[in-house]
Design a protein around this motif. Structure first.
Motif, mmCIF file in Angstrom:
data_model
loop_
_atom_site.group_PDB
_atom_site.id
_atom_site.type_symbol
_atom_site.label_atom_id
_atom_site.label_comp_id
_atom_site.label_asym_id
_atom_site.label_seq_id
_atom_site.Cartn_x
_atom_site.Cartn_y
_atom_site.Cartn_z
ATOM 1 N N LEU A 100 -2.506 4.650 4.233
ATOM 2 C CA LEU A 100 -2.871 3.620 3.251
ATOM 3 C C LEU A 100 -1.814 3.546 2.165
ATOM 4 C CD1 LEU A 100 -5.332 4.954 0.623
ATOM 5 C CD2 LEU A 100 -4.645 6.392 2.514
ATOM 6 N N GLN A 101 -1.761 2.389 1.554
ATOM 7 C CA GLN A 101 -0.926 2.230 0.357
ATOM 8 C C GLN A 101 -1.819 1.731 -0.773
ATOM 9 O OE1 GLN A 101 2.912 0.331 1.018
ATOM 10 N NE2 GLN A 101 3.107 1.362 2.981
ATOM 11 N N CYS A 102 -2.127 0.430 -0.796
ATOM 12 C CA CYS A 102 -2.995 -0.044 -1.892
ATOM 13 C C CYS A 102 -4.437 0.402 -1.687
ATOM 14 C CB CYS A 102 -2.918 -1.560 -2.019
ATOM 15 S SG CYS A 102 -3.919 -2.466 -0.803
ATOM 16 N N GLY A 103 -4.831 0.638 -0.437
ATOM 17 C CA GLY A 103 -6.177 1.130 -0.146
ATOM 18 C C GLY A 103 -7.243 0.056 0.004
ATOM 19 N N TYR A 104 -6.857 -1.193 -0.154
ATOM 20 C CA TYR A 104 -7.892 -2.233 -0.113
ATOM 21 C C TYR A 104 -8.560 -2.313 1.263
ATOM 22 C CZ TYR A 104 -10.354 -6.340 -1.714
ATOM 23 O OH TYR A 104 -11.354 -7.198 -2.110
ATOM 24 N N CYS A 105 -7.768 -2.151 2.304
ATOM 25 C CA CYS A 105 -8.319 -2.254 3.656
ATOM 26 C C CYS A 105 -8.976 -0.959 4.121
ATOM 27 C CB CYS A 105 -7.202 -2.613 4.643
ATOM 28 S SG CYS A 105 -6.012 -1.260 4.895
ATOM 29 N N CYS A 137 -4.163 -5.081 7.550
ATOM 30 C CA CYS A 137 -3.578 -4.316 6.445
ATOM 31 C C CYS A 137 -2.295 -5.020 6.022
ATOM 32 C CB CYS A 137 -3.274 -2.885 6.884
ATOM 33 S SG CYS A 137 -2.470 -1.918 5.597
ATOM 34 N N ARG A 138 -2.164 -5.276 4.736
ATOM 35 C CA ARG A 138 -0.977 -5.977 4.249
ATOM 36 C C ARG A 138 0.146 -5.013 3.886
ATOM 37 N NH1 ARG A 138 -2.751 -10.526 -0.003
ATOM 38 N NH2 ARG A 138 -0.530 -10.875 0.143
ATOM 39 N N CYS A 139 -0.144 -3.717 3.869
ATOM 40 C CA CYS A 139 0.834 -2.779 3.298
ATOM 41 C C CYS A 139 1.536 -1.891 4.314
ATOM 42 C CB CYS A 139 0.152 -1.848 2.305
ATOM 43 S SG CYS A 139 -0.793 -2.655 1.022
ATOM 44 N N THR A 140 0.795 -1.311 5.242
ATOM 45 C CA THR A 140 1.313 -0.128 5.938
ATOM 46 C C THR A 140 2.116 -0.406 7.197
ATOM 47 O OG1 THR A 140 -0.664 0.067 7.304
ATOM 48 C CG2 THR A 140 -0.700 1.208 5.188
HETATM 49 S S1 FES Z 1 -3.273 -0.286 2.437
HETATM 50 FE FE1 FES Z 1 -3.036 -2.161 1.347
HETATM 51 S S2 FES Z 1 -4.046 -3.589 2.624
HETATM 52 FE FE2 FES Z 1 -4.025 -1.789 3.813
#
Ligand code: FES
Ligand code: FES
Length: 176
Positions: A100-105, A137-140
């Motif tokens: 995870l990065q932002c953790g939203y997902c 997921c938008r980040c990982t």
């Molecule tokens: S960790 Fe940011 S959307 Fe998945």
């Protein structure tokens, strides 16, 4: 305003009663009436998976489930994964493998991965990618999410080997 309906279900091991309009979506009941804010709202159109919860042994996107459909059901959200103050193997693996990065997902990802490992305890990479394909997921870039699921599968298999006959935690057992 439509007449409200009483709905009762089990949420992370606790029996709850709520009064909802027949049109109310489960994600709104969870977040706004039951202080269960782990499941997130992303698209509200069943595309992103941020709102994923486990409902009677199935992954569902709670933005497309009516709360009145949950009468008598057993629900698991990310809040139910902690076990006596310890993180669940999936939570630990997502942290250790940088899934995870932002953790939203992440709450939706972990809840979906939980269902995958309940159904297929030792999934192939292809199976993991297929099962997780409804969670965006938008980040990982997904690679570390796959690694996290693989790592959790190993830990859960080792735990199961230590306690023959024990299954991965069911909703009523994982609540604090
Ligand atoms: S960790 Fe940011 S959307 Fe998945
Ligand atoms: S908010 Fe439910 S799938 Fe995106």
């Amino acid at each position: 305003m439509a007449k409200k309906v009483a709905v009762s279900f089990n949420l992370n091991g606790n029996d709850v009663d709520v009064l909802v309009e027949p049109r109310e979506l489960l994600i709104h009941t969870l977040r706004e009436k039951l202080a269960t804010t782990g499941p997130h709202i992303g698209c509200e159109t069943s595309h992103c998976g941020a709102c994923t919860v486990d409902l009677d042994g199935m992954s569902v996107k709670s933005c497309t489930v009516l709360t009145v459909q949950c009468q008598g059901a057993r629900l698991l959200t990310i809040e139910g994964f902690e076990q006596g103050g310890a993180l669940h193997a999936l939570q630990q693996a997502f942290s250790q493998e940088h899934g995870l990065q932002c953790g939203y997902c992440t709450p939706g990802m972990i809840t979906r991965a939980y269902r995958l490992l309940q159904e297929i305890p030792n999934p192939s990479e292809e199976e993991i990618r297929y099962w997780m394909s409804g969670n965006l997921c938008r980040c990982t870039g997904y690679q570390n999410i796959v690694k996290a699921v693989q790592a959790a599968a190993k830990v859960l298999a080792a735990q199961a080997a230590e306690k023959p006959g024990a299954k991965a935690p069911a909703p009523e057992k994982v609540s604090a």
